[in-house]
Design a protein around this motif. Structure first.
Motif, PDB file in Angstrom:
ATOM      1  N   SER A   2       0.849  -1.203   0.000  1.00  0.00           N
ATOM      2  CA  SER A   2       0.000   0.000   0.000  1.00  0.00           C
ATOM      3  C   SER A   2       0.879   1.246   0.000  1.00  0.00           C
ATOM      4  N   MET A   3       1.791   1.296  -0.982  1.00  0.00           N
ATOM      5  CA  MET A   3       2.792   2.362  -1.021  1.00  0.00           C
ATOM      6  C   MET A   3       2.151   3.746  -1.101  1.00  0.00           C
ATOM      7  N   LEU A   4       1.230   3.926  -2.043  1.00  0.00           N
ATOM      8  CA  LEU A   4       0.636   5.240  -2.255  1.00  0.00           C
ATOM      9  C   LEU A   4      -0.251   5.637  -1.080  1.00  0.00           C
ATOM     10  N   GLN A   5      -1.011   4.693  -0.546  1.00  0.00           N
ATOM     11  CA  GLN A   5      -1.876   5.000   0.598  1.00  0.00           C
ATOM     12  C   GLN A   5      -1.051   5.444   1.798  1.00  0.00           C
ATOM     13  N   ASP A   6       0.026   4.726   2.085  1.00  0.00           N
ATOM     14  CA  ASP A   6       0.872   5.085   3.219  1.00  0.00           C
ATOM     15  C   ASP A   6       1.540   6.444   3.008  1.00  0.00           C
ATOM     16  N   ALA A   7       1.933   6.720   1.763  1.00  0.00           N
ATOM     17  CA  ALA A   7       2.610   7.990   1.470  1.00  0.00           C
ATOM     18  C   ALA A   7       1.669   9.174   1.668  1.00  0.00           C
ATOM     19  N   LEU A   8       0.388   8.988   1.326  1.00  0.00           N
ATOM     20  CA  LEU A   8      -0.579  10.082   1.426  1.00  0.00           C
ATOM     21  C   LEU A   8      -1.197  10.183   2.808  1.00  0.00           C
ATOM     22  N   LYS A   9      -1.103   9.110   3.606  1.00  0.00           N
ATOM     23  CA  LYS A   9      -1.748   9.073   4.915  1.00  0.00           C
ATOM     24  C   LYS A   9      -1.067  10.054   5.868  1.00  0.00           C
ATOM     25  N   GLY A  10      -1.891  10.869   6.538  1.00  0.00           N
ATOM     26  CA  GLY A  10      -1.366  11.760   7.570  1.00  0.00           C
ATOM     27  C   GLY A  10      -0.354  12.767   7.068  1.00  0.00           C
ATOM     28  N   ASN A  11      -0.475  13.194   5.805  1.00  0.00           N
ATOM     29  CA  ASN A  11       0.458  14.168   5.218  1.00  0.00           C
ATOM     30  C   ASN A  11       1.907  13.687   5.266  1.00  0.00           C
ATOM     31  N   ALA A  12       2.094  12.380   5.200  1.00  0.00           N
ATOM     32  CA  ALA A  12       3.450  11.841   5.311  1.00  0.00           C
ATOM     33  C   ALA A  12       4.339  12.344   4.184  1.00  0.00           C
ATOM     34  N   ILE A  13       3.878  12.256   2.929  1.00  0.00           N
ATOM     35  CA  ILE A  13       4.732  12.663   1.816  1.00  0.00           C
ATOM     36  C   ILE A  13       4.865  14.178   1.754  1.00  0.00           C
ATOM     37  N   THR A  14       3.818  14.915   2.179  1.00  0.00           N
ATOM     38  CA  THR A  14       3.908  16.378   2.204  1.00  0.00           C
ATOM     39  C   THR A  14       4.990  16.835   3.173  1.00  0.00           C
ATOM     40  N   ASN A  15       4.961  16.281   4.386  1.00  0.00           N
ATOM     41  CA  ASN A  15       5.991  16.634   5.365  1.00  0.00           C
ATOM     42  C   ASN A  15       7.369  16.163   4.912  1.00  0.00           C
ATOM     43  N   PHE A  16       7.390  15.016   4.241  1.00  0.00           N
ATOM     44  CA  PHE A  16       8.649  14.484   3.706  1.00  0.00           C
ATOM     45  C   PHE A  16       9.272  15.454   2.695  1.00  0.00           C
ATOM     46  N   VAL A  17       8.443  15.982   1.784  1.00  0.00           N
ATOM     47  CA  VAL A  17       8.949  16.916   0.765  1.00  0.00           C
ATOM     48  C   VAL A  17       9.333  18.252   1.407  1.00  0.00           C
ATOM     49  N   LYS A  18       8.526  18.720   2.343  1.00  0.00           N
ATOM     50  CA  LYS A  18       8.858  19.973   3.030  1.00  0.00           C
ATOM     51  C   LYS A  18      10.197  19.876   3.744  1.00  0.00           C
ATOM     52  N   LYS A  19      10.402  18.767   4.409  1.00  0.00           N
ATOM     53  CA  LYS A  19      11.667  18.569   5.129  1.00  0.00           C
ATOM     54  C   LYS A  19      12.837  18.516   4.168  1.00  0.00           C
ATOM     55  N   ALA A  20      12.637  17.841   3.016  1.00  0.00           N
ATOM     56  CA  ALA A  20      13.704  17.772   2.011  1.00  0.00           C
ATOM     57  C   ALA A  20      14.011  19.142   1.436  1.00  0.00           C
ATOM     58  N   ASN A  21      12.989  19.999   1.364  1.00  0.00           N
ATOM     59  CA  ASN A  21      13.163  21.347   0.828  1.00  0.00           C
ATOM     60  C   ASN A  21      13.731  22.321   1.856  1.00  0.00           C
ATOM     61  N   GLY A  22      13.956  21.835   3.064  1.00  0.00           N
ATOM     62  CA  GLY A  22      14.541  22.688   4.098  1.00  0.00           C
ATOM     63  C   GLY A  22      13.521  23.448   4.914  1.00  0.00           C
ATOM     64  N   LYS A  23      12.228  23.131   4.733  1.00  0.00           N
ATOM     65  CA  LYS A  23      11.181  23.817   5.483  1.00  0.00           C
ATOM     66  C   LYS A  23      11.040  23.190   6.864  1.00  0.00           C
ATOM     67  N   GLN A  24      10.553  23.994   7.819  1.00  0.00           N
ATOM     68  CA  GLN A  24      10.334  23.512   9.169  1.00  0.00           C
ATOM     69  C   GLN A  24       9.058  22.684   9.195  1.00  0.00           C
ATOM     70  N   VAL A  25       9.146  21.490   9.730  1.00  0.00           N
ATOM     71  CA  VAL A  25       8.002  20.594   9.802  1.00  0.00           C
ATOM     72  C   VAL A  25       7.757  20.250  11.260  1.00  0.00           C
ATOM     73  N   SER A  26       6.484  20.388  11.687  1.00  0.00           N
ATOM     74  CA  SER A  26       6.149  20.003  13.058  1.00  0.00           C
ATOM     75  C   SER A  26       6.378  18.506  13.205  1.00  0.00           C
ATOM     76  N   THR A  27       7.285  18.157  14.078  1.00  0.00           N
ATOM     77  CA  THR A  27       7.705  16.758  14.188  1.00  0.00           C
ATOM     78  C   THR A  27       6.728  15.963  15.039  1.00  0.00           C
ATOM     79  N   LYS A  28       6.357  14.806  14.544  1.00  0.00           N
ATOM     80  CA  LYS A  28       5.573  13.837  15.302  1.00  0.00           C
ATOM     81  C   LYS A  28       6.417  12.582  15.465  1.00  0.00           C
ATOM     82  N   ALA A  29       6.119  11.857  16.483  1.00  0.00           N
ATOM     83  CA  ALA A  29       6.870  10.616  16.701  1.00  0.00           C
ATOM     84  C   ALA A  29       6.706   9.698  15.486  1.00  0.00           C
TER      85      ALA A  29
END
Length: 521
Positions: free
Chosen positions: A234-261
């Motif tokens: 379930s690669m795509l579902q997991d990537a989209l779940k809980g803004n996982a890929i959005t936060n992943f891209v933001k972090k890669a772009n150097g943006k501050q991401v509210s960290t969750k465990a």
């Protein structure tokens, strides 16, 4: 490039639903790699005209020629860079453009907006890119999934920074590895390069999505690598779940991401299967074999147990989760008999099971120090009470292990009202205890009294039988007449004694019960 792809989608719908074609049906491929079918209307001044229906109105849209990699008709002819256009075909194309331009008049706002936007994109494309996203590196994970993840990643990056342009991995013919591509775009003036990659994670059921950012601020590049781990199934579902890929891209772009465990996973198998899996301070999680999520980063305790006919089999282990991945453990269950050793400071504290408030009716299981055997794993509660000390509630997890030690320190009471309340409780409990003892003791004299009454009735019955014998006419002439008279008298006297004793005992029992009842209630 995204706008071009969106407008091409409009042309595709036109290709499907148009009943009266206005141009030549063609296969269009953009530089980004997107392909669509559309109606080709012609090329003029380095601008490609494509047509389609919007709200049942045929509409023309124009794109810079530089945005296209190829345009091929249904016969395989190259329409983007024709070798030589014949007068007839040129006239046909001009005719199609003219006809379509007249149809466009009713919807000129859409065309003007699209054209202005595309002209701006064309001007941007003529400049050397300063920021580049390279499509995901080829792998054996799955071309379709890789393409989807790549498109989503680029779209999110482009929303964060519109200056980032996308280029394909195989766009540079002379390069077939990352270092070569990186060097090429560095020489082309790029100061920020992104590389994406899908790779096998540590666990065979997981996939790692990685994004590497190379930033040239000085001579030496600053390289940062960001990753997330998703399930292979379930690669795509997991990537989209809980803004996982959005936060992943933001972090890669150097943006501050509210960290969750970060969630990790633990897969547990047991021998035998169908064992209950649990963790301390938690209820049962699942039945083995199973997988559950955790957010802990240090070692965690995992328990497995199997309870059948009050016999317990169990095992315990400690697992260090793999961040974002799955750790696998296997446990073999053994027969155990958990023993709880309860020690308090000071000793002699009374132990009450459960977490309910202690009352006069609460039942104690003994005094500390004490050993208690429990065969049901899970959360358990005990109350400790000792005169002069504050009541202590103890909660602990009964793990499937042979021995559990509880060492409890109790706090002195200093408040006068609390001390007085506790003393009153002990006095009431003492009276209640005495009362219950008396009520329990009352049973014995009542039973004894009943026995004596029974013996008295036996004597009275026998004396009555003798009296009946003596009343017969021939009895007076018998040899045993006087002896029977004496025995009759003796039996009556014995019955009287038994009756007195029995009555006294029953009276005593009733008195004891009454007194005990008063003391208890």
């Amino acid at each position: 490039m995204k706008k071009v792809a969106s407008l091409l989608a409009i042309c595709l719908s036109a290709h499907v639903f148009a009943a009266d074609p206005q141009g030549i049906f063609a296969q269009v491929e953009l530089v980004s790699g997107t392909t669509q079918k559309a109606q080709f209307l012609g090329i003029a001044n380095d601008t490609v005209s494509l047509g389609g229906y919007i709200k049942n109105q045929f509409t023309i849209v124009k794109f810079p020629k530089s945005q296209f990699k190829s345009i091929v008709d249904e016969q395989g002819n190259d329409l983007l860079n024709p070798a030589k256009a014949t007068p007839d075909s040129a006239m046909a194309a001009d005719s199609s453009v003219a006809q379509s331009d007249s149809a466009l008049t009713s919807d000129s706002t859409i065309q003007d907006t699209a054209t202005a936007s595309l002209e701006q994109n064309n001007n941007d494309s003529k400049r050397e890119p300063a920021k580049v996203f390279i499509s995901f590196e080829p792998s054996n994970i799955g071309a379709t999934q890789q393409e989807l993840i790549g498109e989503i990643t680029y779209s999110l990056l482009h929303e964060l920074d519109s200056a980032i342009q996308m280029h394909r991995w195989d766009e540079i013919a002379e390069c077939n590895d990352r270092n070569c591509i990186q060097e090429h775009w560095k020489k082309a003036g790029a100061n920020e390069i992104y590389f994406g990659k899908l790779a096998q994670a540590k666990h065979p059921d997981s996939i790692e999505i990685a994004l590497t950012r190379i930033l040239y601020e000085e001579d030496l590049p600053t390289i940062t690598r960001t990753k997330i781990v998703v399930s292979r199934d379930s690669m795509l579902q997991d990537a989209l779940k809980g803004n996982a890929i959005t936060n992943f891209v933001k972090k890669a772009n150097g943006k501050q991401v509210s960290t969750k465990a970060e969630r990790s996973y633990i897969h547990v198998e047991t021998d035998p299967e169908a064992a209950t899996i649990s963790r301390p301070q938690k209820d049962a999680i699942c039945k083995s074999p199973c997988t559950f999520a955790v957010t802990d980063t240090g070692k965690i305790e995992v328990n497995a147990y199997w309870n059948v006919d009050k016999h317990l089999w169990g095992a315990q282990t400690f697992v260090r989760p793999l961040p974002g991945d799955t750790a696998k453990v296997s446990l073999k269950l053994k027969r155990i008999n958990p023993e709880i050793k309860i020690v308090s400071n000071p000793v002699g504290a009374e132990i009450f099971p459960g977490q309910d408030e202690i009352t006069n009716e609460s039942l104690s299981i003994g005094y500390t120090p004490k050993k208690v055997t429990l065969t049901t794993p899970g959360m358990t509660y005990l109350h400790l009470r000792k005169a002069g000390y504050r009541d202590t509630l103890v909660s602990f997890y009964v793990a499937p292990v042979p021995e559990i030690n509880l060492d409890i320190s109790m706090e002195h009471l200093t408040d006068f009202e609390e001390i007085k309340t506790q003393e009153e409780w002990f006095q009431k409990r003492k009276r209640s205890f005495i009362g219950k003892v008396l009520m329990g003791s009352s049973v014995t004299p009542v039973l004894l009294g009943s026995l004596f009454f029974y013996l008295a009735s036996q004597d009275y019955d026998e004396a009555k039988d003798i009296k009946n014998d003596l009343s017969m006419p021939s009895a007076a002439k018998g040899e045993n007449f006087n002896a029977k008279i004496k025995k009759n008298h003796d039996l009556v006297e014995s019955g009287d004694r038994y009756s007195i004793i029995g009555g006294s005992l029953i009276g005593t029992g009733i008195a004891l019960f009454t007194l005990g009842f008063i003391l208890t209630f």
